[in-house]
Write a protein that holds these residues in place. Structure first.
Motif, short mmCIF file in Angstrom:
data_model
loop_
_atom_site.label_atom_id
_atom_site.label_comp_id
_atom_site.label_asym_id
_atom_site.label_seq_id
_atom_site.Cartn_x
_atom_site.Cartn_y
_atom_site.Cartn_z
N THR A 105 6.85 80.95 -4.00
CA THR A 105 6.65 80.44 -2.83
C THR A 105 5.44 79.96 -2.46
O THR A 105 4.32 80.99 -2.66
CB THR A 105 7.51 80.76 -1.73
N LEU A 106 5.09 79.17 -1.40
CA LEU A 106 3.87 78.88 -0.71
C LEU A 106 4.18 79.09 0.65
O LEU A 106 5.17 78.60 1.11
CB LEU A 106 3.18 77.68 -0.85
N VAL A 107 3.36 80.26 1.20
CA VAL A 107 3.65 80.30 2.70
C VAL A 107 2.94 79.57 3.71
O VAL A 107 1.56 79.44 3.29
CB VAL A 107 3.42 82.10 2.90
N ILE A 108 3.53 78.78 4.65
CA ILE A 108 2.73 78.06 5.38
C ILE A 108 2.80 78.34 6.77
O ILE A 108 3.95 78.49 7.38
CB ILE A 108 3.06 76.46 5.43
N TYR A 109 1.71 78.90 7.49
CA TYR A 109 1.62 79.53 8.79
C TYR A 109 1.05 78.51 9.94
O TYR A 109 -0.09 78.00 9.68
CB TYR A 109 1.27 80.87 8.98
N ASP A 110 1.68 78.05 10.71
CA ASP A 110 1.26 77.19 11.76
C ASP A 110 0.38 77.82 12.75
O ASP A 110 1.00 78.72 13.52
CB ASP A 110 2.41 76.35 12.62
N LEU A 111 -0.88 77.85 12.71
CA LEU A 111 -1.88 78.49 13.38
C LEU A 111 -1.85 78.20 15.10
O LEU A 111 -2.14 79.14 15.93
CB LEU A 111 -3.16 78.31 13.08
N VAL A 112 -1.04 77.17 15.60
CA VAL A 112 -0.92 76.75 16.83
C VAL A 112 0.31 77.07 17.27
O VAL A 112 0.65 77.93 18.30
CB VAL A 112 -1.03 75.08 16.99
N LYS A 113 1.51 76.99 16.54
CA LYS A 113 3.00 77.18 17.17
C LYS A 113 3.36 78.55 16.64
O LYS A 113 4.34 79.09 17.33
CB LYS A 113 4.00 76.24 16.50
N GLY A 114 2.80 79.34 15.87
CA GLY A 114 2.87 80.74 15.08
C GLY A 114 4.33 80.58 14.29
O GLY A 114 4.81 81.62 13.88
N ASP A 115 4.56 79.53 13.61
CA ASP A 115 5.90 79.22 12.86
C ASP A 115 5.47 79.62 11.33
O ASP A 115 4.39 79.12 10.88
CB ASP A 115 6.58 77.84 12.61
#
Length: 332
Positions: A70-80
């Protein structure tokens, strides 16, 4: 003044001068170079990570997770936290803002394209071997993909998702970076202990720079404003002139498997991740570079990324409990 009174006053003054209250106070302990925050759990259990990058336009942290495919995508603003299926183990990732595309590639012997907004799969490019680092050059619109165990860098058209040529290089490339100031690509070659300079106008190697005394160059980072390039390998990092390749300084860093490195352009500070569980912190100076110190992090950490807007350093690691992303904040 009376003689005895004068002596008494002198004695009191001398005692005051020698008293602890007037002695040099001990220096305050230095602030830690990096301070850890609470890890962000990535669902799916333990598993190895690889290359990381910050998508500054979307405030996303991207981390390839080959063990999970997988590729992990972390939203730095929302924390998702999101994970997208990459159809096999991947290593590198790249972003094409103009075409709104996200690319991943690696040991699955393909480059897979996704829509940056919806994360829907758009297609894939079959390769003749495993890829490693990939990079999108916005100036000439070419996606470059390193042939991990070969002697070429594939050139991919991001619009048609077709290979339109390759750059002949020395065998077994590692990391690749682009510098807009010089309009050149800089490619680490670990077996040959060198950095090769690629001219994107001709897509040919125009210079080969030895990295001695540093060997097995893996991580590479660029100080575009300062006209310098960092290349890190086994226990050392070179600071090189970006136009001539001259080694200006060599700094001893944590021994072991040093993979990805990242440069904080505002602080003129380089972070080098070692799988031994240490980040070596190197400060660039006017006449070279010095080791600022070392930070203990979870073992197995060998890649990282710097958020240029905050200076935060992000790592990825796996332990018996699971997979994690973690932010380390610099001293203010």
């Amino acid at each position: 003044m009376h003689a005895r009174l004068g002596l008494a006053v002198f004695g009191l003054a001398a005692l005051a001068t020698l008293s602890p209250a007037h002695a040099d106070a001990p220096a305050a302990p230095a602030a830690p170079l990096l301070t850890a925050t609470t890890p962000v759990a990535v669902p799916g259990g333990p598993g190895k990570f690889d290359w990381m990058m910050i998508d500054a336009a979307r405030h996303h942290l991207l981390a390839s997770h080959p063990s999970h495919k997988t590729l992990v995508i972390y939203d730095l603003v929302k924390g998702d936290v999101k994970q997208i299926d990459t159809d096999g183990a991947i290593n590198g990732e790249a972003v094409d803002e103009a075409d709104n595309k996200l690319f991943v590639g690696g040991g699955n012997q393909k480059v897979v394209a996704f829509d940056l907004t919806t994360l829907d799969k758009l297609g894939e490019v079959a390769l003749t071997g495993p890829a490693d680092a990939i990079l999108f050059n916005a100036k000439n619109g070419v996606l470059y993909a390193d042939h991990d165990d070969g002697a070429e860098v594939w050139m991919i058209d991001p619009k048609t998702l077709k290979i339109n040529g390759s750059v002949a290089i020395a065998d077994a490339p590692e990391a690749i970076e682009y510098d807009p100031a010089t309009d050149r690509l800089y490619q680490n070659i670990k077996p040959s202990n060198c950095v090769q300079v690629i001219n994107p106008a001709t897509n040919k190697v125009e210079a080969t720079w030895p990295t001695a005394p540093m060997t097995s160059p893996h991580g590479i980072a660029i100080d575009s404003a300062g006209g310098r390039i960092f290349a890190a390998g086994q226990g050392k990092v070179d600071l090189m002139d970006i136009k001539t390749g001259k080694v200006l300084a060599t700094v001893d860093i944590e021994p072991g498997y040093v993979d990805q490195i990242a440069f904080d352009s505002s602080r003129k500070r380089l972070y080098c991740a070692s799988s031994a569980g240490v980040i070596s912190v190197v400060d660039e100076t006017a006449d070279g570079a010095t080791l600022a110190g070392k930070v203990t992090v979870p073992k197995g950490t060998h890649t990282l990324a710097v958020d240029q807007s905050t200076g935060d350093v992000w790592i990825s690691y796996s332990d018996a409990a699971g997979s994690n992303l973690q932010k380390w904040s610099p001293a203010k």
